[in-house]
Write a protein that holds these residues in place. Structure first.
Motif, PDB file in Angstrom:
ATOM      1  N   ASN A   1       3.890   2.723  15.229  1.00 10.50           N
ATOM      2  CA  ASN A   1       4.236   4.023  15.015  1.00 10.50           C
ATOM      3  C   ASN A   1       5.948   4.323  14.676  1.00 10.50           C
ATOM      4  O   ASN A   1       6.439   5.366  14.752  1.00 10.50           O
ATOM      5  N   ASN A   2       6.513   3.167  14.168  1.00  7.64           N
ATOM      6  CA  ASN A   2       7.848   3.254  13.910  1.00  7.64           C
ATOM      7  C   ASN A   2       7.975   3.799  12.203  1.00  7.64           C
ATOM      8  O   ASN A   2       6.814   3.909  11.804  1.00  7.64           O
TER       9      ASN A   2
ATOM     10  N   TRP B   1       1.024   7.245   6.132  1.00  5.87           N
ATOM     11  CA  TRP B   1       0.706   5.780   6.853  1.00  5.87           C
ATOM     12  C   TRP B   1       0.977   4.880   5.891  1.00  5.87           C
ATOM     13  O   TRP B   1       0.304   4.849   4.964  1.00  5.87           O
ATOM     14  N   GLN B   2       2.183   3.907   5.784  1.00  8.35           N
ATOM     15  CA  GLN B   2       2.114   3.085   4.948  1.00  8.35           C
ATOM     16  C   GLN B   2       1.171   2.030   4.519  1.00  8.35           C
ATOM     17  O   GLN B   2       1.155   1.504   3.408  1.00  8.35           O
TER      18      GLN B   2
ATOM     19  N   ILE C   1       4.798   4.180   9.580  1.00 11.77           N
ATOM     20  CA  ILE C   1       4.291   5.902   9.294  1.00 11.77           C
ATOM     21  C   ILE C   1       5.677   6.391   9.133  1.00 11.77           C
ATOM     22  O   ILE C   1       6.441   6.596   9.934  1.00 11.77           O
ATOM     23  N   LYS C   2       5.785   6.748   7.722  1.00 12.14           N
ATOM     24  CA  LYS C   2       6.826   7.374   7.335  1.00 12.14           C
ATOM     25  C   LYS C   2       6.929   8.953   7.454  1.00 12.14           C
ATOM     26  O   LYS C   2       5.874   9.637   7.347  1.00 12.14           O
ATOM     27  N   ARG C   3       7.675   9.216   8.559  1.00 13.97           N
ATOM     28  CA  ARG C   3       7.942  10.571   9.030  1.00 13.97           C
ATOM     29  C   ARG C   3       9.282  11.373   8.501  1.00 13.97           C
ATOM     30  O   ARG C   3       9.382  12.644   8.626  1.00 13.97           O
ATOM     31  N   LYS C   4      10.304  10.768   8.201  1.00 12.74           N
ATOM     32  CA  LYS C   4      11.582  11.013   7.842  1.00 12.74           C
ATOM     33  C   LYS C   4      11.515  11.306   6.036  1.00 12.74           C
ATOM     34  O   LYS C   4      11.233  10.408   5.542  1.00 12.74           O
ATOM     35  N   TYR C   5      11.954  12.368   5.723  1.00 11.43           N
ATOM     36  CA  TYR C   5      11.761  12.677   4.054  1.00 11.43           C
ATOM     37  C   TYR C   5      13.098  13.084   4.079  1.00 11.43           C
ATOM     38  O   TYR C   5      13.834  13.744   4.779  1.00 11.43           O
TER      39      TYR C   5
ATOM     40  N   TYR D   1       3.520  -6.344  11.018  1.00 12.57           N
ATOM     41  CA  TYR D   1       2.386  -5.114  11.025  1.00 12.57           C
ATOM     42  C   TYR D   1       2.465  -4.661   9.620  1.00 12.57           C
ATOM     43  O   TYR D   1       1.326  -4.517   8.986  1.00 12.57           O
ATOM     44  N   TYR D   2       3.599  -4.310   9.042  1.00  6.74           N
ATOM     45  CA  TYR D   2       3.537  -3.936   7.605  1.00  6.74           C
ATOM     46  C   TYR D   2       3.032  -4.902   6.654  1.00  6.74           C
ATOM     47  O   TYR D   2       2.305  -4.678   5.734  1.00  6.74           O
TER      48      TYR D   2
END
Length: 538
Positions: free
Chosen positions: A352-353, A398-399, A357-361, A256-257
Motif C-alpha cells: 500500500n505504499n 496500482w503500479q 499504489i500511486k495516490r499522490k498526483y 514488491y515493485y
C-alpha cells in the motif's frame, strides 16, 4: 489424337483420378514428432493470451472482477456488469470466456488423442507422458475455468470427428471431477522445471488441483496439493523478499515493485514466485516462447486500468501521453473497497505504499495560473470537484499495471509484460481456505501470515480469519492478477460480495442468480439434438 481422346486414354491407362494419396494430411500424419506436438500445444498458450488482450475496452477487465467487489467501468453506469440486468445469454464477455475454454479443450483433446497413436517418434515414455500431461493440464484448467462461473457444462473428452448436436450438460461436480482426473495425470507427469519460459510445470497442476479439490470439498487433498508446491516437492518456490531483476538498482523502488517490472516474471530470470506466466515478451519471429507476442498483441492492462491524469487540462496536462505518464484511459477503475477499505489500519504494508499504489498526483507543466497552483504542487482532493475528475482522471494507480519506462519510450504500446496466471501467494491462500474449511483457523492464519510478513503487514489473529478475510487478502495481494470472477463464482459469492462492496450501480443491479453466469445462447441454439437448459434467471 484429339485432346478429349488423350484425356480419356490417360484416365483409362493410369486411373489417376482414383489414385490413393500417399501424403494426405490427417491427425495420424500431422503429429509424428515432439516438435509437431510443441507447435500444437502453442495454440493453447495463445488462447491463454486472449484472456489479457482480447479487447481495448472494459471487456479485458471482466475476468479480473469487472462489476464485482474489486472493479467497475467508471465511464458509464449503464454498461454490462455495472448494470447486471444486462447480463444475459447474448453477453459477449462471459460468452467469449465460454468459447475460449472450449477452444483450449478442442486442441487438448486433439493432442491427447494424437499423442497416443502409433507411429509417433517419441524419444522415450517420459517425453510422451510429459506431452500428454501438457494436454491434460490445459483441459483440466479449461474445465475448471468453466465450472467456476457456469456450473455444469457439457464434457467433451475426445476429438469430434463428425458433427455433433446433442451435447448434454454434466453437473458442476462431474465437471470438477473430470478436471481433477486430468490435473492428477498432469501433476504426475509434467516436469518440475523447464528451460522454455511460460511452459507449464508440475506446480501449476498442483495449484489448480488444490482449488478443484476445495470445490469438491476434498480439503485434505487440497492441502496436500498446495503443500507440494509450498514445501518444494514440486520445485524450489519461494516468496520474493529482496530486490532483484531489471530495475533492482533504483533506490526509490522495493522488492514488491520488482515483481511487476517488465522482464522480471519468469523463473529463468531469478523469480521463484511465479508458477504459471502468460508470455508477452516482444520476441523475434520464430523465437521459442509459447504464445510470444509483438506490439500488436500486447497486453492492454496499463491502458485499461490506469487513470487518465495526463489528459486533464485543469491540472496542467495537454492529453499527450509520455514515457513517464503511461497512456491510461480508465476503462476499468478499482472500487472504494479495493482502493481504500481493505487498506484501513494497514500500517507498514509495502503493498500500500506510494511505490506500489500511486495516490499522490502533482500539477503538470501546463498548470493554469488561474488554478492558484504551480507545476509540481501536490493536487489536493478538494481541487477534484467533478465526477470525471475522480472516476476517470485521478484515482489510485496500482503500479503493477504499468510502467514509467516503456520499451522505446513508447507509452502504452511499449508496455509488454508477462502476466502471472499463478503466483505463489495464491497457493498459500488456497491452503488457508482449505484449513479454514476444516476448522483449523490456526493453520489458516499461519499461511496468511507468511504472505503478510513478506509485505511487512501486521499478522492476522486466528480468530479473525474467515472467508471474507481471505478474499480481502487476495485483493490486497492479487488484485488485477487473480481471476476474481472465477474465485467469487466457485464460492457462490458474486452476489454477496458485489452487493456489499461493489460499485453503487453494480450493488443496485446484481441478483442472486448472478452467482452463475449464462451459457451463451449460440451454444444452446446449435445443440438442436438435445436441449441444454441455461442457468436459472437467464
Amino acid at each position: 489424337m484429339t485432346a478429349s481422346a488423350l484425356l480419356f486414354a490417360s484416365c483409362k491407362d493410369n486411373d489417376f483420378l482414383n489414385e490413393e494419396l500417399k501424403d494426405k494430411l490427417s491427425v495420424e500424419t500431422a503429429y509424428t514428432s515432439k516438435a509437431q506436438f510443441d507447435q500444437l500445444s502453442a495454440t493453447m498458450y495463445r488462447n491463454v493470451q486472449l484472456f489479457y488482450n482480447s479487447n481495448d475496452s472494459p471487456k479485458d477487465g471482466w475476468i479480473l472482477g469487472l462489476g464485482t467487489d474489486v472493479c467497475f467501468d467508471p465511464r458509464d453506469n449503464s454498461t454490462k456488469y455495472n448494470n447486471w440486468g444486462l447480463v444475459n445469454s447474448q453477453d459477449n464477455f462471459s460468452g467469449d470466456w465460454f468459447n475460449w475454454q472450449y477452444q483450449i479443450i478442442k486442441v487438448a483433446n486433439t493432442l491427447i488423442d494424437a499423442a497416443q497413436k502409433p507411429g509417433v517418434l517419441w524419444a522415450n515414455d517420459a517425453e510422451k507422458n510429459a506431452t500428454l500431461a501438457e494436454g491434460y493440464f490445459f483441459r483440466g484448467f479449461a474445465y475448471r475455468n468453466l465450472a467456476n462461473v457456469f456450473g455444469g457444462v457439457p464434457i467433451v473428452s475426445a476429438p469430434e470427428t463428425t458433427p455433433k448436436v446433442d451435447y448434454t450438460k454434466s453437473t458442476r461436480e462431474e465437471v470438477y471431477a473430470f478436471a481433477k482426473a486430468d490435473l492428477e495425470f498432469a501433476r504426475n507427469n509434467l516436469p518440475l522445471t523447464t528451460t522454455s519460459p511460460g511452459r507449464v510445470v508440475r506446480a501449476a497442476a498442483d495449484h489448480i488441483l488444490s482449488e478443484v479439490n476445495i470445490s469438491l470439498k476434498d480439503y485434505d487433498g487440497a492441502i496436500a496439493a498446495a503443500t507440494r508446491v509450498i514445501d518444494g516437492t514440486d520445485g524450489a518456490y519461494s516468496l520474493v523478499r529482496a530486490r532483484f531483476g531489471a530495475r533492482a538498482s533504483e533506490a526509490d523502488k522495493d522488492y514488491y515493485y520488482d515483481l511487476f517490472v517488465m522482464g522480471n516474471q519468469n523463473r529463468q530470470t531469478g523469480n521463484n514466485e511465479g508458477i504459471m506466466i502468460a508470455q508477452f515478451e516482444v520476441t523475434p519471429t520464430g523465437a521459442a516462447v509459447p504464445g510470444g507476442t509483438t506490439f500488436s498483441t500486447r497486453p492492454l492492462i496499463e491502458r485499461n486500468m490506469w487513470c487518465n491524469f495526463w489528459g486533464l487540462a485543469k491540472i496542467g496536462y495537454d492529453a499527450v501521453a509520455t514515457d513517464s505518464t503511461g497512456r491510461g484511459v480508465a476503462f476499468v477503475r478499482g472500487t472504494n473497497y479495493v482502493n481504500y477499505n481493505i487498506w484501513k489500519n494497514s500500517g507498514n504494508d509495502i503493498r500500500n505504499n506510494e511505490v506500489n499504489i500511486k495516490r499522490k498526483y502533482y500539477f503538470g507543466p501546463l498548470t493554469p495560473a488561474s488554478s492558484g497552483f504551480k507545476p509540481k504542487d501536490l493536487i489536493p482532493k478538494s481541487f477534484l470537484t467533478s465526477r470525471d475528475d475522480t472516476m476517470i482522471y485521478v484515482f489510485p494507480n496500482w503500479q503493477k499495471f504499468g510502467t514509467d519506462k516503456h520499451i522505446g519510450g513508447i507509452p502504452d504500446n511499449g508496455y509488454v509484460r508477462d502476466f502471472y496466471v499463478i503466483r505463489l501467494p495464491e497457493t498459500y491462500f488456497l491452503r488457508a481456505e482449505a484449513y479454514l474449511a476444516k476448522g483449523n483457523k490456526d493453520a489458516a492464519a499461519a499461511d496468511l501470515n507468511v504472505v503478510r510478513a513478506r509485505a511487512n503487514a501486521t499478522p492476522v489473529a486466528p480468530a479473525d480469519v474467515n472467508i471474507d478475510y481471505i478474499l480481502d487478502e487476495r485483493a490486497r495481494e492479487l488484485y488485477g492478477e487473480e481471476f476474481r470472477i472465477l474465485t467469487l463464482g466457485r464460492l457462490g459469492l458474486i452476489y454477496d460480495r458485489t452487493k456489499r462492496f461493489g460499485y453503487e450501480a453494480s450493488q443496485a443491479s446484481v441478483s442472486p442468480n448472478n452467482n452463475l453466469l449464462p451459457i451463451p445462447q449460440t451454444a444452446i441454439d446449435r445443440n438442436v439434438g438435445s436441449k441444454i437448459e441455461n442457468n436459472p434467471g437467464y
